[in-house]
Scaffold this motif. Structure first.
Motif: not given
Length: 124
Positions: A65-70, A72-81
């Motif tokens: 869910x963290x990766x999907x939201x930030x 994929x959907x919001x494109x908040x960063x290129x590395x999310x974990x």
């Protein structure tokens, strides 16, 4: 093999329990650097089997869910974990975002909002 008495000493300090945040900001040496990295880390306590299992389970449940939201959907960063982190006998959970399009404040606020929303989903 190196004898244990020749190992460097490793010290871990327990920070006093407070209700406000402990924030460490390290500015870049290159003023033209476009990337920003934010890590939000929660210390849970001394490493033991029950803490380790709970942190592993929580990070496994939260990762997608963290990766999907930030990412994929919001494109908040290129590395999310997110994931468990062990530091000198202390277990914790860490959330990381690396971005070239958001400020550290924006990332921190978005991570806080995600954590509050996720907590509310778990409670229902």
């Amino acid at each position: 093999d190196i004898p244990k008495e020749n190992y460097p000493l490793q010290h871990v300090l327990k920070a006093p329990l407070v209700t406000d945040d402990h924030i460490v900001v390290t500015p870049t040496k290159d003023s033209k650097e476009a990337n920003t990295a934010v890590e939000v880390y929660f210390q849970i306590g001394k490493d033991d089997l029950s803490h380790r299992v709970l942190i592993d389970l929580l990070s496994e449940i939260m990762y997608e869910p963290l990766f999907d939201e930030l990412r994929t959907k919001e494109q908040f960063g290129y590395h999310v974990s997110c994931g468990a982190r062990w530091t000198f006998g202390v277990i914790g959970i860490s959330f990381k975002v690396v971005t070239s399009c958001k400020s550290a404040d924006e990332v921190s606020e978005r991570l806080d909002r995600f954590l509050h929303e996720f907590r509310d989903k778990l409670a229902t």
